[in-house]
Design a protein around this motif. Structure first.
Motif, PDB file in Angstrom:
ATOM      1  N   THR A   1      -4.211  -0.972   7.007  1.00  0.00           N
ATOM      2  CA  THR A   1      -3.256  -2.021   7.332  1.00  0.00           C
ATOM      3  C   THR A   1      -4.004  -3.271   7.750  1.00  0.00           C
ATOM      4  OG1 THR A   1      -3.106  -1.267   9.624  1.00  0.00           O
ATOM      5  CG2 THR A   1      -1.512  -0.363   8.076  1.00  0.00           C
ATOM      6  N   LYS A   2      -3.456  -4.425   7.399  1.00  0.00           N
ATOM      7  CA  LYS A   2      -4.131  -5.679   7.720  1.00  0.00           C
ATOM      8  C   LYS A   2      -4.061  -6.001   9.208  1.00  0.00           C
ATOM      9  CE  LYS A   2      -3.361  -7.772   3.172  1.00  0.00           C
ATOM     10  NZ  LYS A   2      -2.734  -8.897   2.430  1.00  0.00           N
ATOM     11  N   ARG A   3      -3.049  -5.459   9.890  1.00  0.00           N
ATOM     12  CA  ARG A   3      -2.816  -5.854  11.276  1.00  0.00           C
ATOM     13  C   ARG A   3      -3.859  -5.274  12.223  1.00  0.00           C
ATOM     14  NH1 ARG A   3       2.945  -5.620  14.532  1.00  0.00           N
ATOM     15  NH2 ARG A   3       2.197  -6.529  16.462  1.00  0.00           N
ATOM     16  N   ASN A   4      -4.141  -3.970  12.098  1.00  0.00           N
ATOM     17  CA  ASN A   4      -5.056  -3.375  13.072  1.00  0.00           C
ATOM     18  C   ASN A   4      -6.060  -2.411  12.461  1.00  0.00           C
ATOM     19  OD1 ASN A   4      -3.431  -1.144  12.525  1.00  0.00           O
ATOM     20  ND2 ASN A   4      -2.176  -1.446  14.359  1.00  0.00           N
ATOM     21  N   GLY A   5      -5.852  -2.022  11.230  1.00  0.00           N
ATOM     22  CA  GLY A   5      -6.799  -1.125  10.590  1.00  0.00           C
ATOM     23  C   GLY A   5      -6.932   0.219  11.273  1.00  0.00           C
ATOM     24  N   GLU A   6      -5.918   0.621  12.019  1.00  0.00           N
ATOM     25  CA  GLU A   6      -5.987   1.863  12.779  1.00  0.00           C
ATOM     26  C   GLU A   6      -5.267   2.981  12.034  1.00  0.00           C
ATOM     27  OE1 GLU A   6      -4.888   3.532  17.273  1.00  0.00           O
ATOM     28  OE2 GLU A   6      -3.979   1.684  16.512  1.00  0.00           O
ATOM     29  N   SER A   7      -5.945   4.101  11.895  1.00  0.00           N
ATOM     30  CA  SER A   7      -5.315   5.247  11.260  1.00  0.00           C
ATOM     31  C   SER A   7      -4.389   5.954  12.242  1.00  0.00           C
ATOM     32  CB  SER A   7      -6.379   6.226  10.770  1.00  0.00           C
ATOM     33  OG  SER A   7      -7.064   6.793  11.886  1.00  0.00           O
ATOM     34  N   VAL A   8      -3.499   6.766  11.704  1.00  0.00           N
ATOM     35  CA  VAL A   8      -2.641   7.587  12.547  1.00  0.00           C
ATOM     36  C   VAL A   8      -3.407   8.860  12.899  1.00  0.00           C
ATOM     37  CG1 VAL A   8      -0.478   8.882  12.664  1.00  0.00           C
ATOM     38  CG2 VAL A   8      -0.529   6.642  11.551  1.00  0.00           C
ATOM     39  N   HIS A   9      -3.610   9.063  14.174  1.00  0.00           N
ATOM     40  CA  HIS A   9      -4.339  10.233  14.649  1.00  0.00           C
ATOM     41  C   HIS A   9      -3.936  10.504  16.090  1.00  0.00           C
ATOM     42  CE1 HIS A   9      -6.791   6.761  15.861  1.00  0.00           C
ATOM     43  NE2 HIS A   9      -7.191   7.505  16.883  1.00  0.00           N
ATOM     44  N   LEU A  10      -4.355  11.633  16.611  1.00  0.00           N
ATOM     45  CA  LEU A  10      -4.016  11.991  17.984  1.00  0.00           C
ATOM     46  C   LEU A  10      -4.909  11.262  18.971  1.00  0.00           C
ATOM     47  CD1 LEU A  10      -3.289  15.813  17.732  1.00  0.00           C
ATOM     48  CD2 LEU A  10      -1.691  14.030  18.441  1.00  0.00           C
ATOM     49  N   ILE A  11      -4.274  10.663  19.976  1.00  0.00           N
ATOM     50  CA  ILE A  11      -5.027   9.996  21.046  1.00  0.00           C
ATOM     51  C   ILE A  11      -4.709  10.613  22.408  1.00  0.00           C
ATOM     52  CG2 ILE A  11      -5.325   7.799  19.846  1.00  0.00           C
ATOM     53  CD1 ILE A  11      -2.875   6.736  21.304  1.00  0.00           C
TER      54      ILE A  11
ATOM     55  N   MET B   1       0.846  -1.190   0.000  1.00  0.00           N
ATOM     56  CA  MET B   1       0.000   0.000   0.000  1.00  0.00           C
ATOM     57  C   MET B   1       0.884   1.244   0.000  1.00  0.00           C
ATOM     58  SD  MET B   1      -1.242   0.079   3.974  1.00  0.00           S
ATOM     59  CE  MET B   1      -1.306  -1.706   4.105  1.00  0.00           C
ATOM     60  N   THR B   2       0.300   2.376  -0.283  1.00  0.00           N
ATOM     61  CA  THR B   2       1.033   3.628  -0.240  1.00  0.00           C
ATOM     62  C   THR B   2       1.151   4.117   1.198  1.00  0.00           C
ATOM     63  OG1 THR B   2      -0.938   5.012  -0.448  1.00  0.00           O
ATOM     64  CG2 THR B   2       0.109   4.243  -2.503  1.00  0.00           C
ATOM     65  N   LEU B   3       2.052   5.075   1.419  1.00  0.00           N
ATOM     66  CA  LEU B   3       2.162   5.679   2.743  1.00  0.00           C
ATOM     67  C   LEU B   3       0.847   6.303   3.177  1.00  0.00           C
ATOM     68  CD1 LEU B   3       5.621   7.529   2.931  1.00  0.00           C
ATOM     69  CD2 LEU B   3       4.791   5.698   4.427  1.00  0.00           C
ATOM     70  N   GLU B   4       0.186   6.982   2.231  1.00  0.00           N
ATOM     71  CA  GLU B   4      -1.083   7.622   2.573  1.00  0.00           C
ATOM     72  C   GLU B   4      -2.125   6.591   2.992  1.00  0.00           C
ATOM     73  OE1 GLU B   4       0.804  10.263  -0.655  1.00  0.00           O
ATOM     74  OE2 GLU B   4       0.848   8.171   0.014  1.00  0.00           O
ATOM     75  N   GLU B   5      -2.167   5.457   2.300  1.00  0.00           N
ATOM     76  CA  GLU B   5      -3.117   4.398   2.666  1.00  0.00           C
ATOM     77  C   GLU B   5      -2.812   3.852   4.054  1.00  0.00           C
ATOM     78  OE1 GLU B   5      -4.393   2.488  -1.645  1.00  0.00           O
ATOM     79  OE2 GLU B   5      -2.520   1.850  -0.701  1.00  0.00           O
ATOM     80  N   SER B   6      -1.528   3.665   4.345  1.00  0.00           N
ATOM     81  CA  SER B   6      -1.152   3.189   5.670  1.00  0.00           C
ATOM     82  C   SER B   6      -1.569   4.189   6.752  1.00  0.00           C
ATOM     83  CB  SER B   6       0.353   2.952   5.741  1.00  0.00           C
ATOM     84  OG  SER B   6       0.760   2.650   7.065  1.00  0.00           O
ATOM     85  N   LEU B   7      -1.271   5.455   6.523  1.00  0.00           N
ATOM     86  CA  LEU B   7      -1.622   6.485   7.504  1.00  0.00           C
ATOM     87  C   LEU B   7      -3.126   6.568   7.704  1.00  0.00           C
ATOM     88  CD1 LEU B   7       0.954   9.138   6.275  1.00  0.00           C
ATOM     89  CD2 LEU B   7       0.924   8.134   8.574  1.00  0.00           C
ATOM     90  N   ASN B   8      -3.885   6.231   6.666  1.00  0.00           N
ATOM     91  CA  ASN B   8      -5.348   6.231   6.769  1.00  0.00           C
ATOM     92  C   ASN B   8      -5.905   4.966   7.408  1.00  0.00           C
ATOM     93  OD1 ASN B   8      -6.072   8.778   5.758  1.00  0.00           O
ATOM     94  ND2 ASN B   8      -5.836   8.086   3.631  1.00  0.00           N
ATOM     95  N   GLY B   9      -5.040   4.010   7.720  1.00  0.00           N
ATOM     96  CA  GLY B   9      -5.481   2.834   8.453  1.00  0.00           C
ATOM     97  C   GLY B   9      -5.778   1.615   7.620  1.00  0.00           C
TER      98      GLY B   9
END
Length: 390
Positions: free
Chosen positions: A179-189, A169-177
């Motif tokens: 991913t097969k492992r957890n499907g979690e996007s990068v965001h502030l928690i 996948m692209t970096l943008e797709e990964s950052l949007n979540g």
């Protein structure tokens, strides 16, 4: 029982050990490298490492010990590939999991030295391909200093990667979540700057930042601007065809061979290297020798990276890329790394200019490097005691 299992049992039950000589003669003189018989720690690690490897279904490992800021010796134990009987050598390629973060931080700090970005400016203002999404928390406080020290409040602990040969996948797709492992996007928690919280997602964001600032691929930039100048000629964030030929085979928790994993999130988890290259990198982290650094980073920058960044928490404490660890009561800096089929550890004790690097090709390799670490840590504590007594 099939032939593979029989062969695996026979090999794991054997105590055949393969020693590897130093490759970097320009770094360590031959007469300065202790032979097996002259260094009790060599023998102890040989025994502890082979026993732990057998117990945890880890076919092979490579160990480097650093003393007085220089590689003292490198030792290789067991097999890079069980089926063929190929031994681990100083040139065997291993994936090193999250130690990738520590190494990638050198590239990110190089951007700072080049004045392409500052450590404390809001990262979102430098991004165009993707931005940290809106949040109740203050996005303007997300900066490179906090990202590299795991204090930016970002999500996504780690990544699982994909089997080699599958599309990435692209970096943008990964950052949007995606991913097969957890499907979690990068965001502030969490509110940035208020808590230490480990985030592989932050390093993926930093990877995007480097690509945007340099207009180059992350792997290509790191090879050209960091690895080649440092002489790390067997280190890459990509599985090149040349590296595949020298790579160890990865093994799962039961000691069964598995396919290598590849990562879109290279800065966080996707580095391949040899014990010889990573041990040299560890040397430079300890000595910060200007000649050896070859203008990749200034010594002052590395010293800054090795200082703790506030805040810390009960979960951890970091500098810029370097993590602070306290196994068996010894405070070290460095990193550990675990991906499916791989495990590694790099421990640096700056007060005594000592270091330990362990690479292994098994999912339970953390038990192996810890056994090796237990042998090493006793020698460091003995040195400390000697200095106090004198």
């Amino acid at each position: 029982m099939n032939n593979y299992k029989i062969k695996l049992i026979l090999i794991l039950c054997s105590t055949i050990l393969f020693s590897c000589s130093m490759i970097k003669k320009s770094v360590v003189k031959k007469e300065d490298i202790p032979q097996k018989s002259s260094d009790p720690l060599y023998q102890e690690i040989q025994k502890a490492g082979s026993e732990a490897a057998k117990k945890n279904h880890v076919p092979g490992l490579a160990v480097a010990v650093i003393r007085n800021g220089k590689i003292a010796w490198i030792q290789c134990i067991g097999y890079a590939d069980v089926a063929s009987g190929k031994p681990v050598t100083a040139q065997t390629i291993f994936n090193i999991g999250s130690i990738s973060k520590l190494v990638s931080s050198w590239g990110f700090l190089q951007l700072v030295e080049k004045k392409l970005i500052t450590l404390d400016e809001p990262i979102n203002q430098s991004l165009t391909r993707w931005k940290v999404p809106p949040s109740p928390y203050d996005i303007s406080k997300v900066n490179l200093r906090r990202i590299l020290s795991h204090t930016a409040g970002l999500s996504v602990h780690g990544y699982g990667g994909s089997e080699q040969g599958t599309p990435l996948m692209t970096l943008e797709e990964s950052l949007n979540g995606k991913t097969k492992r957890n499907g979690e996007s990068v965001h502030l928690i969490n509110e940035p700057g208020t808590k230490w919280k480990y985030s592989g997602g932050g390093y993926t964001l930093a990877q995007l930042l480097l690509e945007e600032k340099t207009k180059e691929s992350f792997a290509g930039y790191m090879k050209k601007s960091v690895f080649q100048p440092l002489g790390l000629n067997h280190t890459s964030y990509e599985w090149t065809e040349e590296m595949k030929a020298s790579s160890a085979t990865a093994y799962d928790t039961l000691g069964k061979p598995i396919k290598n994993r590849i990562f879109t999130e290279q800065a966080a988890a996707g580095l391949q290297t040899t014990i010889s290259d990573l041990a040299h990198f560890a040397e430079l982290s300890i000595t910060t020798d200007s000649k050896g650094l070859n203008r990749v980073l200034n010594p002052e920058t590395i010293h800054l990276m090795e200082q703790p960044v506030i805040p810390l928490s009960n979960d951890g404490e970091s500098g810029l890329g370097y993590r602070f660890m306290n196994f068996e009561g010894l405070r070290t800096i460095g990193h550990t790394g675990e991906n499916i089929g791989w495990s590694a550890g790099m421990f640096l004790h700056l007060p005594t200019k000592s270091g330990l690097v362990v690479l292994s090709n098994g999912s339970r390799g953390d038990n192996v490097w810890y056994s090796v670490y237990m042998s090493w840590v006793k020698t460091i504590k003995a040195v400390q005691t000697h200095h106090v007594d004198n």
